[in-house]
Design a protein around this motif. Structure first.
Motif, short mmCIF file in Angstrom:
data_model
loop_
_atom_site.label_atom_id
_atom_site.label_comp_id
_atom_site.label_asym_id
_atom_site.label_seq_id
_atom_site.Cartn_x
_atom_site.Cartn_y
_atom_site.Cartn_z
N VAL A 210 22.07 -30.80 -1.60
CA VAL A 210 23.18 -31.15 -2.49
C VAL A 210 23.81 -29.86 -3.00
N LYS A 211 25.13 -29.77 -2.92
CA LYS A 211 25.84 -28.57 -3.36
C LYS A 211 26.63 -28.82 -4.63
N PHE A 212 26.50 -27.88 -5.57
CA PHE A 212 27.30 -27.87 -6.79
C PHE A 212 28.21 -26.64 -6.72
N VAL A 213 29.50 -26.84 -6.99
CA VAL A 213 30.44 -25.71 -7.06
C VAL A 213 31.25 -25.87 -8.34
N MET A 214 31.19 -24.88 -9.21
CA MET A 214 31.94 -24.92 -10.47
C MET A 214 32.84 -23.69 -10.55
N LYS A 215 34.14 -23.93 -10.74
CA LYS A 215 35.12 -22.86 -10.81
C LYS A 215 35.71 -22.78 -12.22
N GLY A 216 36.07 -21.58 -12.64
CA GLY A 216 36.68 -21.40 -13.95
C GLY A 216 36.81 -19.92 -14.28
N GLU A 217 36.85 -19.61 -15.57
CA GLU A 217 37.01 -18.22 -15.98
C GLU A 217 36.29 -17.96 -17.30
N PHE A 218 35.96 -16.70 -17.52
CA PHE A 218 35.33 -16.30 -18.77
C PHE A 218 36.40 -16.18 -19.85
N THR A 219 36.16 -16.85 -20.97
CA THR A 219 37.10 -16.79 -22.09
C THR A 219 36.76 -15.65 -23.04
N THR A 220 35.57 -15.10 -22.92
CA THR A 220 35.18 -13.93 -23.69
C THR A 220 34.54 -12.92 -22.73
N ALA A 361 23.35 -31.06 -13.35
CA ALA A 361 24.75 -31.29 -13.73
C ALA A 361 24.94 -31.12 -15.24
N LEU A 362 23.96 -31.58 -16.03
CA LEU A 362 24.04 -31.42 -17.49
C LEU A 362 24.01 -29.95 -17.89
N ALA A 363 23.12 -29.18 -17.26
CA ALA A 363 23.02 -27.75 -17.57
C ALA A 363 24.30 -27.02 -17.18
N LEU A 364 24.85 -27.35 -16.01
CA LEU A 364 26.10 -26.72 -15.58
C LEU A 364 27.25 -27.13 -16.48
N ARG A 365 27.23 -28.37 -16.97
CA ARG A 365 28.27 -28.80 -17.90
C ARG A 365 28.22 -27.96 -19.17
N ASP A 366 27.02 -27.68 -19.68
CA ASP A 366 26.90 -26.84 -20.87
C ASP A 366 27.49 -25.46 -20.63
N LEU A 367 27.25 -24.91 -19.43
CA LEU A 367 27.83 -23.61 -19.10
C LEU A 367 29.34 -23.70 -19.02
N GLY A 368 29.86 -24.75 -18.39
CA GLY A 368 31.30 -24.89 -18.17
C GLY A 368 32.09 -25.29 -19.39
N GLU A 370 31.47 -23.83 -22.40
CA GLU A 370 31.30 -22.69 -23.32
C GLU A 370 30.15 -22.88 -24.31
N ASN A 371 29.21 -23.77 -23.98
CA ASN A 371 28.06 -23.99 -24.85
C ASN A 371 26.81 -23.27 -24.36
N LEU A 372 26.94 -22.52 -23.30
CA LEU A 372 25.84 -21.74 -22.74
C LEU A 372 26.40 -20.40 -22.31
N PHE A 385 31.97 -19.15 -20.70
CA PHE A 385 32.67 -19.54 -19.47
C PHE A 385 33.27 -20.92 -19.63
N LYS A 386 34.53 -21.08 -19.25
CA LYS A 386 35.20 -22.38 -19.31
C LYS A 386 35.55 -22.82 -17.89
N ALA A 387 35.00 -23.96 -17.47
CA ALA A 387 35.21 -24.45 -16.10
C ALA A 387 36.52 -25.24 -16.00
N SER A 388 37.14 -25.14 -14.83
CA SER A 388 38.32 -25.96 -14.53
C SER A 388 37.94 -27.13 -13.63
#
Length: 393
Positions: A210-220, A361-368, A370-372, A385-388
């Motif tokens: 299973v592949k997870f791909v999360m894209k976004g940018e660092f806000t800080t 998915a929950l852990a990646l959501r926290d990262l995306g 900005e809660n991690l 990090f804020k995911a798009s």
């Protein structure tokens, strides 16, 4: 009697640092040529393990030595060599799972071979007319998995090392009942090889991954410290680079991901399941568990952000929590767009796999959201990090 031989040659290039160690734990380099050395045993071992994991008849290809029934290997793998472009030195720290902070006296320093290594893999497949295609297709599946980053070579694979892409793949078939083919084989005449790269690309990836791909940018700004340089005019700390590109090492990302998964698991009362996802070393009495999570190193696109030095930051004494006198420091963090790639290897237990996919998915959501945070300085707002988008396939 064996009647057919297929010689398959694949040119591959490393997309991440590579570590294959010698007996002393140093990077393995061929003494005669001073080139990077990829042993045939490492290639064959990785391919065999993958075929076993997807329930292919790997014994038919690689053979077996059982007391009752021994089978001779049908494939011969060649050692591979590559010209070394550069070395990549990384510093790291060991993280305490309870506190989430670094363990004192446990700094890790490793030396890797830099990415961009080009190896020529060689496979000689022996078989009958009725099974030569099956044997060849198993090598195709392995090469496709190598190209997809599922099969990785060398050490620290789950932390994003040893990833390769296939540049080209060609093959030639010899029918040993044909005199002309027999002479060509004996003379090692490989002229007339057929391109099979497209065929390998079209091999379907096994659904046990299973592949997870999360894209976004660092806000800080993000700071993952690079090894110290000998330049007295350099800043005290700067974010790590590979070549000219800023990156997030797979070990840093995976460490943060594991820590958050275990924190969520404690809330749900499922710490043992979370430990099995990431693997563990259990000592002599219990069996070690291999990690089911594989990450990639993430390149940061900072072209739209100006590099900035933060001056006169104070250094904090870890024991007292107060200011360390005469301890002013300056650093250069980085900011920009990136993506995180995670591969989960299924256990073939539907309940466990659903749990693992959900908690990742929950852990990646926290990262995306900005809660991690990643890197150092999270107490001053860094590494958010804020995911798009996030896709699971």
């Amino acid at each position: 009697m064996m009647r057919n031989i297929v010689f398959l040659k694949a040119e591959i290039v490393s997309m991440a640092p590579l570590f294959i160690g010698d007996d002393d734990g140093n990077v393995l380099i061929d003494d005669e040529t001073n080139m990077a050395y990829l042993p045939a045993t490492s290639i064959a071992g990785s391919f065999k393990a993958y075929l076993k994991s997807i329930d292919e008849d790997y014994k038919m290809l690689f053979g077996t030595q059982d007391e009752k029934n021994s089978i001779m290997s049908s494939v011969y793998v060649k050692d591979a060599f590559a010209k070394i472009n550069e070395f990549d030195r990384r510093d790291g720290v060991r993280i305490d799972n309870e506190s989430g902070s670094n363990v004192g006296g446990c700094k890790i320093e490793r030396l890797y071979l830099g990415q961009g290594l080009k190896f020529d893999l060689g496979f000689e497949i022996h078989g009958e007319e009725d099974n030569i295609e099956d044997l060849k297709n198993m090598i195709y599946k392995c090469l496709n998995a190598l190209d997809e980053g599922i099969i990785r070579l060398g050490g620290h694979k789950s932390n994003g090392l040893g990833i390769f892409k296939i540049i080209s793949a060609k093959e030639i078939k010899f029918n040993l009942n044909d005199k002309e083919d027999l002479f060509k084989y004996l003379k090692k005449d490989h002229s007339g090889m057929v391109d099979v790269k497209e065929t390998i690309d079209n091999v379907p990836v096994d659904d046990r991954y299973v592949k997870f791909v999360m894209k976004g940018e660092f806000t800080t700004p993000l700071l993952i410290k690079a090894p110290k340089t000998f330049n007295p005019k350099d800043v005290d700390d700067r974010s790590i680079k590979s070549g000219d590109e800023y990156l997030i090492p797979g070990s840093s990302f995976k460490g943060v991901l594991r820590s958050r998964v275990e924190k969520i698991a404690k809330y749900f009362g499922s710490v043992d399941e979370a430990s099995e996802i990431f693997g563990s070393i259990n000592g002599k009495d219990k069996e070690n568990i291999l990690s089911r999570v594989f990450v990639r190193e993430s390149i940061i696109d900072n072209r739209k952000f100006e590099e900035k030095v933060y001056y006169n930051r104070i250094k904090i004494d870890k024991f007292t929590g107060g200011v360390r006198h005469s301890g002013l420091v300056n650093d250069m963090p980085v900011q920009g767009k990136t993506q995180f790639d995670v591969i989960y290897r299924k256990k073939n237990d539907e309940k466990f796999d659903d749990y693992a996919i959900g908690i990742l998915a929950l852990a990646l959501r926290d990262l995306g959201t900005e809660n991690l945070t990643l890197g150092g300085g999270n107490n001053i707002g860094r590494g958010r990090f804020k995911a798009s988008t996030m896709t699971i396939s």
